[in-house]
Design an enzyme around this catalytic site. Structure first.
Site, mmCIF file in Angstrom:
data_model
loop_
_atom_site.group_PDB
_atom_site.id
_atom_site.type_symbol
_atom_site.label_atom_id
_atom_site.label_comp_id
_atom_site.label_asym_id
_atom_site.label_seq_id
_atom_site.Cartn_x
_atom_site.Cartn_y
_atom_site.Cartn_z
ATOM 1 N N ALA A 1 0.861 -1.179 0.000
ATOM 2 C CA ALA A 1 0.000 0.000 0.000
ATOM 3 C C ALA A 1 0.903 1.237 0.000
ATOM 4 O O ALA A 1 2.045 1.179 0.467
ATOM 5 C CB ALA A 1 -0.890 -0.018 1.232
ATOM 6 N N GLY B 1 0.656 -5.058 0.788
ATOM 7 C CA GLY B 1 -0.470 -5.140 -0.136
ATOM 8 C C GLY B 1 -0.098 -5.802 -1.461
ATOM 9 O O GLY B 1 -0.966 -6.361 -2.133
ATOM 10 N N GLU C 1 -0.410 -9.377 -0.810
ATOM 11 C CA GLU C 1 -1.844 -9.659 -0.663
ATOM 12 C C GLU C 1 -2.553 -9.665 -2.014
ATOM 13 O O GLU C 1 -3.448 -10.476 -2.258
ATOM 14 C CB GLU C 1 -2.469 -8.616 0.272
ATOM 15 N N GLU D 1 4.295 -5.038 7.238
ATOM 16 C CA GLU D 1 3.501 -3.994 7.903
ATOM 17 C C GLU D 1 3.902 -3.804 9.367
ATOM 18 O O GLU D 1 3.785 -2.716 9.918
ATOM 19 C CB GLU D 1 2.003 -4.333 7.831
HETATM 20 N N1 CAA Z 1 4.600 3.219 -0.473
HETATM 21 C C1 CAA Z 1 5.039 4.384 -0.977
HETATM 22 N N2 CAA Z 1 6.229 4.543 -1.582
HETATM 23 C C2 CAA Z 1 7.030 3.463 -1.663
HETATM 24 C C3 CAA Z 1 6.653 2.215 -1.146
HETATM 25 C C4 CAA Z 1 5.366 2.092 -0.537
HETATM 26 N N3 CAA Z 1 4.888 0.937 -0.057
HETATM 27 N N4 CAA Z 1 7.661 1.332 -1.357
HETATM 28 C C5 CAA Z 1 8.622 2.011 -2.001
HETATM 29 N N5 CAA Z 1 8.263 3.298 -2.181
HETATM 30 C C6 CAA Z 1 9.003 4.377 -2.817
HETATM 31 C C7 CAA Z 1 10.117 4.884 -1.920
HETATM 32 O O1 CAA Z 1 9.612 5.830 -0.980
HETATM 33 C C8 CAA Z 1 11.053 5.503 -2.928
HETATM 34 O O2 CAA Z 1 10.515 6.757 -3.312
HETATM 35 P P1 CAA Z 1 11.476 8.073 -3.370
HETATM 36 O O3 CAA Z 1 12.445 7.745 -4.484
HETATM 37 O O4 CAA Z 1 10.522 9.158 -3.703
HETATM 38 O O5 CAA Z 1 12.140 8.164 -2.053
HETATM 39 C C9 CAA Z 1 10.921 4.577 -4.143
HETATM 40 O O6 CAA Z 1 9.680 3.878 -3.958
HETATM 41 C C10 CAA Z 1 12.031 3.546 -4.206
HETATM 42 O O7 CAA Z 1 12.080 2.870 -2.955
HETATM 43 P P2 CAA Z 1 13.462 2.642 -2.131
HETATM 44 O O8 CAA Z 1 14.390 3.780 -2.372
HETATM 45 O O9 CAA Z 1 13.071 2.352 -0.730
HETATM 46 O O10 CAA Z 1 13.994 1.350 -2.883
HETATM 47 P P3 CAA Z 1 14.971 0.220 -2.284
HETATM 48 O O11 CAA Z 1 15.355 -0.613 -3.454
HETATM 49 O O12 CAA Z 1 16.035 0.830 -1.458
HETATM 50 O O13 CAA Z 1 14.040 -0.637 -1.292
HETATM 51 C C11 CAA Z 1 12.011 -1.815 -0.636
HETATM 52 C C12 CAA Z 1 12.970 -1.395 -1.791
HETATM 53 C C13 CAA Z 1 12.721 -2.792 0.283
HETATM 54 C C14 CAA Z 1 10.796 -2.484 -1.281
HETATM 55 C C15 CAA Z 1 11.594 -0.554 0.142
HETATM 56 O O14 CAA Z 1 11.128 0.428 -0.776
HETATM 57 C C16 CAA Z 1 10.486 -0.802 1.124
HETATM 58 O O15 CAA Z 1 10.719 -1.328 2.196
HETATM 59 N N6 CAA Z 1 9.241 -0.379 0.788
HETATM 60 C C17 CAA Z 1 8.112 -0.485 1.690
HETATM 61 C C18 CAA Z 1 7.594 -1.904 1.802
HETATM 62 C C19 CAA Z 1 6.447 -1.957 2.788
HETATM 63 O O16 CAA Z 1 6.595 -1.648 3.951
HETATM 64 N N7 CAA Z 1 5.268 -2.376 2.299
HETATM 65 C C20 CAA Z 1 4.074 -2.493 3.121
HETATM 66 C C21 CAA Z 1 3.241 -1.274 2.990
HETATM 67 S S1 CAA Z 1 1.895 -1.253 4.123
HETATM 68 C C22 CAA Z 1 0.693 -2.222 3.424
HETATM 69 O O17 CAA Z 1 0.848 -2.752 2.367
HETATM 70 C C23 CAA Z 1 -0.579 -2.347 4.230
HETATM 71 C C24 CAA Z 1 -1.519 -3.379 3.744
HETATM 72 O O18 CAA Z 1 -1.521 -4.496 4.193
HETATM 73 C C25 CAA Z 1 -2.491 -3.067 2.738
#
Ligand code: CAA
Length: 258
Positions: free
Chosen positions: A68, A111, A114, A134
């Site tokens: 998400a 998500g 999911e 999460e």
């Molecule tokens: N939401 C918004 N933006 C996201 C994102 C997310 N879930 N995941 C990545 N991005 C964005 C980053 O903010 C970054 O944007 P900027 O360049 O503007 O800073 C861009 O995508 C690239 O990401 P990274 O620089 O972090 O890339 P990386 O290769 O270093 O890392 C990653 C990759 C490990 C996937 C890391 O991006 C990460 O941990 N992302 C979040 C994963 C996460 O926590 N997902 C769960 C979300 S909550 C959810 O999904 C709730 C539910 O159950 C519905």
């Protein structure tokens, strides 16, 4: 599929298959509300198209979807998410009648994981990484992960993923029975599988999907009865007559979806 979208791409690799590609590469296909509204529209459009027999859903090489959109969620409050039933429309994919194959490369997190689990079949490339991180954000899965993972991989493994946020590789997900298989050229393989499914009678395919999904909801006795009744019902179709006649006449069946 003529609609123009901002966050997804739609195409027809062949007349019977719809390919939907999540397309927010800079945000690793983070699932924002506008993206999901477009995705649902494209999915239902494909589901309603008589010429389409199966749908493939994919992302980019780097990310199927990284979850998400955290930036969209960050400042939300309980009153808002509760009143507006935030994420409720995510489940619409599971109302589709036609099969959906997820072709997963790279991150399928939160998500994203999911979303893959909502699909009927998951194919993964060797780069795929699945997880429910999460917990690291102070929340829990909200798009069905806790429920679908338990059914897919059992309580202990689901609990580990939900409580530690650890990512699992495609190979581990394969060993756990979370996906169908690991394959190179995952989109190509998924389209090939969708084409194969599309060559069958659509009524039998939809019935097959319905009875397999019923196993999640029903007791064994109810499920067996439902399967048998649905099987009986297929004897009212022209495709049953054609399929069995073609076998006896040693020729390929020509299904008309009637
Ligand atoms: N939401 C918004 N933006 C996201 C994102 C997310 N879930 N995941 C990545 N991005 C964005 C980053 O903010 C970054 O944007 P900027 O360049 O503007 O800073 C861009 O995508 C690239 O990401 P990274 O620089 O972090 O890339 P990386 O290769 O270093 O890392 C990653 C990759 C490990 C996937 C890391 O991006 C990460 O941990 N992302 C979040 C994963 C996460 O926590 N997902 C769960 C979300 S909550 C959810 O999904 C709730 C539910 O159950 C519905």
């Amino acid at each position: 599929m003529s609609t123009q979208y901002e966050h997804i791409l739609t195409s027809r690799p062949n007349p019977s298959v719809a390919l939907i590609t999540l397309n927010r590469p800079k945000a690793l296909n983070a699932l924002s509300t506008p993206l999901f509204l477009e995705l649902n529209k494209a999915l239902f459009e494909a589901d309603a198209d008589q010429a389409i027999g199966a749908i493939v859903l994919t992302g980019s090489e780097k990310a199927f979807a990284a979850g998400a959109d955290i930036k969209e969620m960050k400042d939300k409050e309980f009153s808002d998410v509760y009143k507006n039933n935030f994420l409720a429309n995510w489940g619409e994919l599971s109302r589709l009648r036609k099969p959906v194959i997820a072709a997963v490369s790279g991150y399928a997190l939160g998500g994203g994981c999911e979303l893959a689990l909502m699909c009927d079949i998951i194919l993964a490339s060797p780069t795929a990484k699945f997880g429910q991180p999460e917990i690291n954000l102070g929340v829990i899965p909200g798009g069905g992960g806790s429920q679908r993972l338990v059914r897919a991989i059992g309580k202990s493994r689901a609990m580990e993923l939900v409580l530690t946020g650890r990512m699992v590789s495609a190979q581990e997900a394969d060993q756990w029975g979370m996906i169908s298989r690991v394959t190179d050229n995952v989109v190509e393989e998924a389209v090939k599988m969708a084409t194969e499914i599309s060559s069958k009678g659509q009524i039998a395919v939809q019935a097959g999907k319905e009875v397999v999904n019923a196993a999640y909801e029903l007791t064994l006795a109810e499920g067996l009865r439902f399967e048998r009744r649905t099987f009986h019902g297929l004897f009212a179709t022209k495709d049953q007559e054609e399929g069995m006649t073609a076998f006896v006449e040693k020729r390929k069946a020509n299904f008309t979806h009637l």
